[in-house]
Design an enzyme around this catalytic site. Structure first.
Site, PDB file in Angstrom:
ATOM      1  N   GLU A   1      -1.308   3.144   2.693  1.00  0.00           N
ATOM      2  CA  GLU A   1      -1.039   2.192   1.526  1.00  0.00           C
ATOM      3  C   GLU A   1      -2.005   2.566   0.325  1.00  0.00           C
ATOM      4  OE1 GLU A   1       1.095   0.053   4.645  1.00  0.00           O
ATOM      5  OE2 GLU A   1      -0.720   1.246   4.701  1.00  0.00           O
TER       6      GLU A   1
ATOM      7  N   GLU B   1       1.420  -1.766  11.509  1.00  0.00           N
ATOM      8  CA  GLU B   1       1.218  -3.245  10.941  1.00  0.00           C
ATOM      9  C   GLU B   1       1.785  -3.888  12.075  1.00  0.00           C
ATOM     10  OE1 GLU B   1      -0.517  -4.418   7.242  1.00  0.00           O
ATOM     11  OE2 GLU B   1       1.324  -3.446   6.535  1.00  0.00           O
TER      12      GLU B   1
END
Length: 268
Positions: free
Chosen positions: A142, A122
């Site tokens: 995730e 990210e």
């Protein structure tokens, strides 16, 4: 030991994630120090480019330290130091470290020295030029833990990559290799680990030779017009071009070319 090392090398700012014994996972201290580092890059007019990398030769960043962060955010434990208290006091810090709330228009180079998983992948999406060591891996695991990559990836990745490549990373859950990341366009270049530092220095030095106002206008236009109509985007582009053309640097460039010397850009 500080979780972030911040070093100014002339016009360059080098930011090093510094928890190699913990896979450079982001804890509360790293959150706050990284937010502070980005703010210093933004505020210091002498800094023209930032390079973000990590300590060690295995991991760039393997996400967030949920064992520390979730109990802190939920009140299950009290802050242990001033930095953790700042994290609680400023709920925007997670956005700040990913440059979501306030974009940074100065060029950012990533030197990816190993695995970039979860928050590591990210963070990379907030950078511009991305050089990866050939053993690096990238992924957003995730969903396997029942959560989502909500630090920008659900928005950024499908805008930065072709849709099918983005969704392979977002939905697949499995890491991709440096070679795959290069083919997808997630990174700019792949090199052996021993060449990573030199390549990052090369790009940083090249950026510093160029007019900073011009580079910032280019990045600002690329970011701000990404979802605009063609007409609005071209209008914004002309506004940025016009502002740069009025700068002293825009006069210095042609003058230096005529005088057969290197230009001395001052960001004015």
């Amino acid at each position: 030991m500080s979780a972030i090392l911040f070093e100014k090398r002339g016009q360059q700012a080098w930011i090093t994630l510094n928890r190699p014994q913990h896979k450079n996972i982001m804890n509360g201290e790293m959150f706050v120090q990284l937010a502070d580092a980005w703010q210093e890059v933004r505020d210091d007019s002498a800094i023209r480019v930032a390079v973000v990398t990590a300590a060690g030769d295995r991991d760039f960043c393997c996400g967030g330290d949920l064992g520390e962060l979730i109990p802190l955010w939920t009140g299950a434990r009290q802050p242990q130091n001033e930095l953790e208290q700042r994290l609680l006091d400023d709920p925007m810090i997670p956005d700040k470290i990913m440059l979501k709330g306030e974009p940074l228009y100065k060029p950012i180079i990533a030197a990816i020295n190993g695995r970039a998983l979860g928050g590591g992948t990210e963070l990379l999406q907030a950078t511009d030029i991305r050089i990866a060591a050939d053993h690096a891996q990238f992924g957003l695991p995730e969903p396997r833990a029942g959560v989502v990559p909500g630090a920008g990836s659900m928005v950024r990745l499908a805008r930065q990559l072709p849709y099918a490549h983005a969704m392979k990373i977002l939905l697949g859950g499995e890491p991709v290799s440096a070679a795959e990341a290069l083919a997808m366009g997630l990174v700019s270049e792949v090199v052996p680990l021993e060449q990573l530092q030199a390549r990052a220095e090369h790009y940083a030095e090249n950026v510093c030779r160029q007019a900073p106002l011009a580079l910032q206008a280019i990045k600002r236009t690329a970011i701000e017009t990404h979802t605009q109509s063609w007409a609005d985007a071209y209008s914004f582009e002309m506004e940025q071009a016009g502002a740069v053309m009025m700068s002293k640097d825009a006069r210095e460039g042609p003058r230096a070319f005529k005088e057969k010397r290197a230009p001395e850009f001052r960001g004015e």
